[in-house]
Design a protein around this motif. Structure first.
Motif, PDB file in Angstrom:
ATOM      1  N   VAL A 255       1.050  -1.243   0.007  1.00 14.93           N
ATOM      2  CA  VAL A 255      -0.150   0.018  -0.015  1.00 14.93           C
ATOM      3  C   VAL A 255       0.578   1.055   0.244  1.00 14.93           C
TER       4      VAL A 255
ATOM      5  N   HIS B 150       0.546   3.443  -3.029  1.00 17.93           N
ATOM      6  CA  HIS B 150       0.000   4.798  -2.866  1.00 17.93           C
ATOM      7  C   HIS B 150       0.291   6.008  -2.370  1.00 17.93           C
ATOM      8  N   ILE B 151       1.625   5.870  -1.730  1.00 21.67           N
ATOM      9  CA  ILE B 151       2.254   7.086  -0.980  1.00 21.67           C
ATOM     10  C   ILE B 151       3.372   7.236  -2.015  1.00 21.67           C
TER      11      ILE B 151
ATOM     12  N   GLY C 185       4.144   5.887  -4.961  1.00 28.62           N
ATOM     13  CA  GLY C 185       3.765   6.315  -6.231  1.00 28.62           C
ATOM     14  C   GLY C 185       4.329   5.371  -7.087  1.00 28.62           C
TER      15      GLY C 185
END
Lengths: 116, 196
Positions: free
Chosen positions: B144, B148-149, B151
């Motif tokens: 994750v 999502h952080i 990228g």
């Protein structure tokens, strides 16, 4: 709720954790300590430089061959100066008995060219 | 080499320059990679000091490897994430063995928000995200955070975690669902009602 999560992710992404100045200094100190020293790539010609005598000897096939040639040259000079009588017998033998008047270097072809 | 020219080079070119004694390449490479490594390790470990140690150790391994770096095999950043991931896994296992969970040591990101109140809410949100991330299983958390952080793309994450791309998709999907659940109870605390 997923939108909230995406908003949180975007927020986290926009504010990355900046490393402290102390850790950056430690990392750069490590980099300096482990950076390769000296010539990074080997020089194009890495062969050791030869001295003048070594190059000269190499041309004749090494120092041993050069020593043999030098001995022969010295012997030649010695024989030339001393002129031993036994040598005179060898070199003068042919010349003393018969005089050479004419040497035909090009053989005469006329015998082959006459017509029958 | 002039700094302007260096800034245009990719990580691998900088690493090669470092190996060839360029004085500025290491600085530029460290400034590119360190924030990403500290951020990633920080979110996996929920401990700022440990994250910096891991990032430093990862960079140290990179400096040592530089002269033998084989170009074209992996991106420098992907390689660095993978090393950091493995180091984090070791730390987490060590923690488990010691039974010391440092969940309350979540680093609060610095905030330069316009007002103190807004800043506090933003910090609370980040703290809530970090706490929720810490509640995920390690692989889900890694996937994750990377997706999502940080990228990264799924193939890059697959390379870092050394699993298939489909497994990455499954991990991120499950991780996101679990995060949503963990955060659901904190909706009011996060200030979303206030914002809407």
């Amino acid at each position: 709720m997923m939108d909230d999560l995406d908003a949180l992710f975007a927020q986290a992404k926009a504010k990355p954790m900046a490393p402290s100045a102390a850790v950056m200094a430690r990392v750069l100190a490590d980099a300096a300590a482990h950076q390769p020293q000296g010539q990074a790539w080997p020089a194009a010609d890495a062969r050791p430089k030869l001295g003048l005598f070594a190059q000269f000897a190499g041309f004749f096939g090494g120092a041993g061959a050069l020593a043999g040639m030098a001995s022969a040259a010295m012997a030649g000079l010695f024989i030339g100066y001393v002129q031993p009588s036994s040598l005179d017998l060898v070199t003068g033998a042919g010349a003393a008995s018969a005089s050479l008047e004419q040497v035909e270097l090009l053989p005469d072809l006329s015998a082959f060219l006459t017509e029958e | 080499m002039p700094r302007d020219t260096l800034a245009e080079l990719d990580d691998e070119a900088l690493l090669v320059l470092y190996a060839n004694k360029d004085p500025d390449a290491a600085r530029l490479l460290a400034h590119r990679l360190m924030p990403r490594l500290v951020g990633y390790a920080g979110r996996l470990l929920a401990d700022r000091a440990e994250a910096e140690d891991i990032a430093q150790e990862t960079m140290l391994r990179l400096w040592k490897l530089a002269p033998d770096w084989r170009s074209g095999e992996a991106k420098v950043s992907t390689w660095a994430y993978r090393v950091a991931q493995n180091l984090c896994t070791d730390r987490l296992r060590l923690r488990q063995r010691r039974g010391a969970e440092a969940l309350d040591a979540v680093a609060e990101p610095a905030s330069d928000a316009a007002t103190v109140v807004a800043g506090m809410i933003e910090a609370d949100r980040m703290a809530a995200l970090d706490a929720a991330l810490a509640s995920l299983p390690e692989r889900q958390r890694s996937a994750v955070v990377l997706r999502h952080i940080e990228g990264l793309t799924n193939p890059e994450i697959a390379e870092i975690l050394q699993i298939g791309v489909e497994a990455v998709e499954s991990l991120t999907a499950r991780g996101k669902r679990a995060l949503t659940l963990a955060l659901a109870g904190q909706r009011a605390e996060l200030g979303y009602e206030e914002a809407e």
